[in-house]
Design an enzyme around this catalytic site. Structure first.
Site, mmCIF file in Angstrom:
data_model
loop_
_atom_site.group_PDB
_atom_site.id
_atom_site.type_symbol
_atom_site.label_atom_id
_atom_site.label_comp_id
_atom_site.label_asym_id
_atom_site.label_seq_id
_atom_site.Cartn_x
_atom_site.Cartn_y
_atom_site.Cartn_z
ATOM 1 N N HIS A 380 -3.019 11.192 14.383
ATOM 2 C CA HIS A 380 -3.842 9.787 14.063
ATOM 3 C C HIS A 380 -3.003 9.306 13.466
ATOM 4 O O HIS A 380 -2.249 9.309 12.501
ATOM 5 C CB HIS A 380 -5.056 10.627 13.222
ATOM 6 C CG HIS A 380 -6.041 8.957 12.979
ATOM 7 N ND1 HIS A 380 -7.543 9.172 13.545
ATOM 8 C CD2 HIS A 380 -5.959 8.477 12.011
ATOM 9 C CE1 HIS A 380 -8.075 7.786 13.228
ATOM 10 N NE2 HIS A 380 -6.847 7.486 12.182
ATOM 11 N N ALA A 381 -2.831 8.355 13.439
ATOM 12 C CA ALA A 381 -1.978 7.027 12.887
ATOM 13 C C ALA A 381 -1.996 6.885 11.195
ATOM 14 O O ALA A 381 -3.663 6.706 10.809
ATOM 15 C CB ALA A 381 -2.125 5.757 13.875
ATOM 16 N N HIS A 410 -1.145 -2.143 12.626
ATOM 17 C CA HIS A 410 -2.818 -2.401 12.199
ATOM 18 C C HIS A 410 -1.633 -1.075 11.024
ATOM 19 O O HIS A 410 -1.193 -1.593 9.592
ATOM 20 C CB HIS A 410 -3.363 -1.500 12.254
ATOM 21 C CG HIS A 410 -4.491 -0.269 11.329
ATOM 22 N ND1 HIS A 410 -4.934 -0.855 11.174
ATOM 23 C CD2 HIS A 410 -4.116 -0.061 10.446
ATOM 24 C CE1 HIS A 410 -5.946 -0.716 10.323
ATOM 25 N NE2 HIS A 410 -5.122 0.672 9.248
ATOM 26 N N GLU A 411 -0.398 -0.548 11.455
ATOM 27 C CA GLU A 411 0.185 0.771 10.899
ATOM 28 C C GLU A 411 1.134 0.092 10.054
ATOM 29 O O GLU A 411 1.388 0.030 8.113
ATOM 30 C CB GLU A 411 1.008 1.743 11.277
ATOM 31 C CG GLU A 411 -0.176 2.856 12.042
ATOM 32 C CD GLU A 411 -1.018 3.058 10.634
ATOM 33 O OE1 GLU A 411 -1.380 3.030 9.770
ATOM 34 O OE2 GLU A 411 -2.682 3.214 12.073
ATOM 35 N N HIS A 414 -0.028 -1.514 6.653
ATOM 36 C CA HIS A 414 -0.059 -1.335 5.321
ATOM 37 C C HIS A 414 1.551 -0.870 5.614
ATOM 38 O O HIS A 414 1.620 -1.015 3.510
ATOM 39 C CB HIS A 414 0.139 0.282 5.962
ATOM 40 C CG HIS A 414 -1.505 0.954 5.956
ATOM 41 N ND1 HIS A 414 -2.339 0.337 5.625
ATOM 42 C CD2 HIS A 414 -2.484 1.257 6.970
ATOM 43 C CE1 HIS A 414 -3.565 0.609 6.208
ATOM 44 N NE2 HIS A 414 -3.379 1.541 7.020
ATOM 45 N N GLU A 438 -6.251 -1.652 4.656
ATOM 46 C CA GLU A 438 -6.312 -2.279 6.496
ATOM 47 C C GLU A 438 -6.379 -3.166 6.544
ATOM 48 O O GLU A 438 -6.459 -3.315 7.766
ATOM 49 C CB GLU A 438 -8.180 -0.939 6.513
ATOM 50 C CG GLU A 438 -8.041 0.291 5.988
ATOM 51 C CD GLU A 438 -7.282 1.150 6.647
ATOM 52 O OE1 GLU A 438 -6.646 1.093 7.053
ATOM 53 O OE2 GLU A 438 -6.584 1.621 5.307
ATOM 54 N N HIS A 538 -11.368 10.936 9.958
ATOM 55 C CA HIS A 538 -11.387 10.604 8.500
ATOM 56 C C HIS A 538 -12.719 11.660 7.799
ATOM 57 O O HIS A 538 -12.599 11.925 6.807
ATOM 58 C CB HIS A 538 -12.316 9.227 8.606
ATOM 59 C CG HIS A 538 -11.352 8.573 9.456
ATOM 60 N ND1 HIS A 538 -11.508 8.183 10.695
ATOM 61 C CD2 HIS A 538 -9.752 7.391 8.866
ATOM 62 C CE1 HIS A 538 -10.292 7.396 10.440
ATOM 63 N NE2 HIS A 538 -9.899 6.985 9.482
ATOM 64 N N TYR A 548 -12.963 0.068 6.274
ATOM 65 C CA TYR A 548 -12.486 -0.219 8.022
ATOM 66 C C TYR A 548 -13.622 -1.279 7.994
ATOM 67 O O TYR A 548 -13.841 -2.426 8.685
ATOM 68 C CB TYR A 548 -12.714 0.917 8.802
ATOM 69 C CG TYR A 548 -11.619 1.984 8.450
ATOM 70 C CD1 TYR A 548 -10.820 1.056 8.714
ATOM 71 C CD2 TYR A 548 -12.042 2.879 7.900
ATOM 72 C CE1 TYR A 548 -9.296 2.278 8.931
ATOM 73 C CE2 TYR A 548 -11.073 3.938 7.899
ATOM 74 C CZ TYR A 548 -9.739 3.851 8.138
ATOM 75 O OH TYR A 548 -8.728 4.057 7.605
#
Ligand code: X8Z
Ligand code: ZN
Length: 639
Positions: A380-381, A410-411, A414, A438, A538, A548
């Site tokens: 999971h990323a 997305h990552e 962060h 997020e 999660h 999210y």
């Protein structure tokens, strides 16, 4: 997804978070003792002063003490968060007994410290303080995702449960029986994800859907126990239960937060219902009444995703014959011949075009881009900042698909957020709220338009406006379809935490929410022998999910504001802020605030608004809404 604001990962400490920094510490909290060590932060740090304070701590505390305490607390937490991050990185990229042991130990120690400090912070509850000091103390109390009570055994047990469940999920596989009754090939979740995306064979899809969920029932007793201990920890910190604690992190009353989520949902619901109606009709055309009845709920295995949370992978089924999206991102990625690392370079380039510093060399050396062949990892990323400074990394098992190119953005969102607020004090090394964290990378990904793809050489020509409905449909299948799922995961957890749903009803309550909000249903009968929430990362990973839902709303607000800053006047779905200085500065300035101010201040700095506002997402999809309403005429919508 570990907490503390280090990464979005440290906070995610013990737990698995997507942004592992110090703000995500999902570590648990531990005991407090009234040792002299606890007063070592006193401003008057002489022997006499220390002794005097130790004798009469509660009465004599003042604002200076609070400041000194906060300074010492942050130093101690930051140091230990770094230890946890390294242990967690190892446990996530090399799952075995030893890495889990090491991680659990680090989390146990961190949790103990964080609980101790949270309880110390409570001693300042009645002291008169300036707003900034008060805010930091409150954040210190809310730092852990799953606090332990003041009991070393329970703290250790909680930490072990966290590492164990994370490992079970990460190492989970489905091994179907071969026709001769023997075990055949085993599928990893990554492989199953690809099949769920691409196969159109309902039998295979159903088999994978059921098969993956076998990973979860052994987690159920662990989960029960985790909730029990975490609730006890939350109560010791002064919250009624974990549900209240989780909802207390948004600069407003916890019930007001839940009400705001519902209010936003009500604004976007007509769009979701219209999309659901159209998608169901198309699936019915494709598979027939036997597999997809024309009315009622959609079987959950046919939507292109293991959890039916995003539906973009079935665009081919949903589109009209004459409706082509302007591009197929997977095709562009494949045709370009780029490697997994090249995909990350593409993402980095977008951020640097907005004035962000390039990622450090260590990012490229230490990240995990590709699934290792020789060991189990948590695929999971997630995005990490291991030292609260520049040790940034992502951990992914990248496939060469459009979906994963978006996830890379997305990552990286962060990571660039973590990097730009790394000058803040430890407690402020977090997103303005977790939804902001997020939303950053997703906001950037909204700028992956044909114009941008042409500019970076992935496309030759910008297609005409006649292709826009196809593009919006593709986007809606991910963005709009996700909304009810984003809302319901924590609705389920809140009910579990506050005792409304007991362990004997976990699965029933889960499916009630899935049916009511998403209008989908399990393809086979489910019972309490199943634990379907546990098959979603999660839940065992202990990462809150309301973030999210928030992010889906916020990213359209951010996109609208940045496009305005960039001077773009056309439709929002055609706007790209690539290389735009004004938009870059606006974004960087807001992100650099970290959590130093209540989130409405950060929202205002970027958008001029102080509230969540679903009108941006509704406006973005307005042309699609018109199309869907036409298509749905005469159809019996709803479920
Ligand atoms: O978990 C994630 C990210 C890491 S924070 C990959 N997401 C949610 C999910 O996969 O369920 C992004 C979208 C929702
Ligand atoms: Zn994330």
């Amino acid at each position: 997804m570990k907490k503390l604001a280090l990464v979005v990962a440290v906070a995610a400490l013990a737990a698995a978070g997507c942004d592992k920094g110090n703000d995500e510490s999902e570590a648990q909290q531990g005991p407090v003792s009234a040792s002299t060590e606890n007063v070592a932060y006193a401003a008057d740090n002489t022997v006499a002063g220390t002794v005097a304070r130790a004798e009469n701590v509660a009465d004599s505390l003042d604002a200076e003490d609070a400041k000194a305490f906060l300074q010492s607390a942050q130093e101690r937490l930051e140091k230990m968060a770094e230890e946890v991050s390294h242990a967690s990185w190892l446990a996530s990229t090399y799952i075995n007994v030893d890495s889990q042991y090491t991680e659990a130990l680090a989390v146990e120690r961190y949790t103990s410290l964080a609980v101790e400090l949270a309880q110390e912070a409570a001693k300042f509850d009645d002291v008169e303080l300036d707003p900034e000091t008060r805010r930091m103390l409150t954040m210190l109390k809310q730092g852990l995702v799953f606090p332990a009570p003041n009991d070393p055994k329970l703290t250790a047990e909680l930490a072990q449960i966290g590492s164990k469940m994370q490992g079970m999920y990460g190492a989970g596989k489905y091994c179907p029986e071969a026709s001769n009754g023997e075990e055949g090939k085993c599928y990893t979740l990554t492989e199953m994800g690809q099949l769920m995306a691409n196969s159109r064979d309902p039998k295979l899809l159903k088999d994978l859907w059921v098969g993956w969920r076998k990973v979860a029932p052994p987690m159920k007793p662990l989960y029960d126990r985790q909730v029990e201990i975490g609730n006890a920890g939350a109560r010791e910190l002064g919250y009624d239960n974990l549900s209240v604690m989780w909802r207390s992190k948004y600069d407003m009353e916890p019930d007001a937060f839940a009400a705001d989520m519902d209010a936003q949902w009500n604004k976007v619901k007509p769009l979701y219902e219209a999309l659901h109606c159209h998608v169901r009709a198309k699936l019915n055309e494709r598979y027939g009444d036997e597999v997809v009845p024309p009315n009622g709920k959609i079987p959950a295995h046919l939507l292109g995703n293991m959890w039916a949370q995003e539906w973009g992978n079935i665009y081919d089924i949903v589109k009209d014959d004459d409706m082509e999206a302007p591009y197929d991102l997977t095709q562009l990625v494949v045709d370009s011949g780029m490697s997994e690392q090249d995909m990350v370079k593409v993402g980095e380039k977008f951020f640097t075009s907005l004035g962000f510093k390039p990622l450090p060399e260590t990012f490229w050396e230490r990240s995990q881009f590709v699934q290792p062949r020789d060991r189990d990892v948590v695929c999971h990323a997630s995005a990490w900042n291991l030292d609260g400074k520049d040790d940034l990394r992502i951990k992914m098992c990248i496939n060469k698909t459009g979906e994963d190119l978006i996830t890379v953005h997305h990552e990286l969102g962060h990571n660039f957020y973590q990097r730009i607020y790394n000058q803040q004090p430890f407690l402020y090394k977090e997103g303005a709220n977790d939804g902001f964290h997020e939303a950053v990378g997703d906001t950037i990904a909204l700028s992956i338009t044909p114009k941008y793809l042409k500019e970076i050489g992935l496309m030759d020509e910008i297609p005409g406006e006649d292709k826009d409905i196809g593009y919006l449909m593709q986007q809606a299948l991910d963005k709009i379809a996700f909304l009810p799922f984003g809302l319901l995961v924590d609705k389920w957890r809140w009910q579990v935490f506050n005792g409304e749903v007991k362990p004997g009803d976990y699965n029933k309550a889960w499916w009630k929410l899935r049916e009511d909000y998403q209008g989908i249903q399990a393809p086979v009968a489910r019972s309490e022998a199943n634990f379907d929430p546990g098959a979603k990362y999660h839940i065992p990973g202990n990462t809150p999910y309301a973030r999210y839902f928030l992010a889906r709303i916020q990213q359209f607000q951010f996109h609208r504001a940045l496009c305005e800053a960039a001077g773009e006047t056309g439709p929002l779905h055609r706007c790209s802020i690539f290389k735009n200085e004004a938009a870059g500065k606006k974004l960087r300035d807001m992100l650099a605030m970290g959590a130093s101010k209540p989130w409405p201040d950060a929202m205002e700095a970027l958008t001029g608004q102080r509230e969540l506002d679903a009108s941006a997402i509704v406006d973005y999809f307005q042309p699609l809404m018109v199309y869907l309403q036409e298509q749905n005429e005469g159809r019996d919508c709803g479920w």
